[in-house]
Design an enzyme around this catalytic site. Sequence first.
Site, short mmCIF file in Angstrom:
data_model
loop_
_atom_site.label_atom_id
_atom_site.label_comp_id
_atom_site.label_asym_id
_atom_site.label_seq_id
_atom_site.Cartn_x
_atom_site.Cartn_y
_atom_site.Cartn_z
N GLY A 19 0.68 -1.00 -0.07
CA GLY A 19 -0.68 0.09 -0.09
C GLY A 19 1.03 1.20 -0.37
N ASN A 20 0.24 2.36 0.29
CA ASN A 20 0.94 3.25 0.27
C ASN A 20 0.23 4.39 1.79
OD1 ASN A 20 -1.18 5.13 -0.89
ND2 ASN A 20 -1.08 4.32 -2.40
N ARG A 21 1.16 5.81 2.04
CA ARG A 21 0.53 6.55 2.98
C ARG A 21 -0.41 7.23 2.31
NH1 ARG A 21 5.68 9.20 3.61
NH2 ARG A 21 4.20 10.18 5.42
#
Length: 400
Positions: A208-210
């Site tokens: 995923g990412n932030r």
Amino acid sequence: MGKPQVVLGVSGGIAAYKACELLRRLTESGHDVRVVPTDSALHFVGEATWAALSGHPVATRVWDDVHQVPHVRIGQHADLVVVAPATADTLARAAHGLADDLLTNTLLTARCPVVFAPAMHTEMWEHAATQENVATLRRRGAVVIEPAVGRLTGVDTGKGRLPDPAEIFEVCRRVLARGTTVADLAGRHVVVSAGGTREPLDPVRFLGNRSSGKQGYALARTAVARGARVTLVAANTGLPDPAGADVVTAGTAEQLREQVVKAAADADVVVMAAAVADFRPAAYAAGKIKKKDGEEPPPLALVRNPDILAEISAHRARPGQLVVGFAAETDDVLANGRAKLARKGCDLLVVNEVGERKAFGTEENEAVVLGADGSETPVPYGPKEALADRIWDLVAARLV
């Protein structure tokens, strides 16, 4: 400069009690609020409650304090009129210019922005008469917020629920901040993606990412305040639904693509603010991947995800559709942004630098909006809503 003058109209629906929370948020944020309930509204919340919360006496009839001509003065002095809840009856009377009580007189005399937050049963909202009345009000410049989906009176569930008062307040705040009665996105359908996709590795892990989704949600809220019909495709955000937006959820990049392509079929504008994973695991492990003592983990094979921005830019669902992309860069921001704009084929690309305490998860942002026409619009550091409004300014100027 005095406090902004807000008229809170309350019509006779069970959701009238929720307007107390909206009133509290308006007064506590420095607005001077005059409540104008209909006679029917007083069956749900009494006059004393409105007076105590607003700090002003409450009038419901044009004959109260007639020497002050309240049916004219209240609307004339208002900076904003918001009707919450707005019943089907109130929408009908407003659309047809009736003036049979103090609230409808106020609506006719107001020369400020007007916001309606409808609440009613699904069948009433979907009825052709109500939809025509809503279209009429929007055509005249009023902001009519789409109702939420959820539990209604009794056991019924569906579209027609009053949006959360906190989110109605955000719409009011944005409408007041713009300071204009021109809803420049009225009659337009805009699609906004927000958040970050997650690509599962096994039942408990993902790539995923932030991205928090806050910039996409700011774009959705400001579009609602400017009169648009908004579809928000949200990926793993955990944020409350913006009032007036139709929210659909997605988890992975492929799910996001499916929802965006579907919503874009009749959209005037598509804004891809979501952080979409470029890659996903080539294989999904049905069971949790175990850590084995003395062994290094096996290499993780990745495959490309669909390039949603390039796809919708290359295959516009309708003539004149505008596409806006986002580019999160860590170095050579403008050069990489220009290259991405040409590669993706979108009309506008919002380029921002990301990193520790930059863009992701914050309440502020700064960016440069690059145009396919060669334009370059810097947006200084500030609230994400300010960037959102600047993006919609650029979009509105390009709509035909």
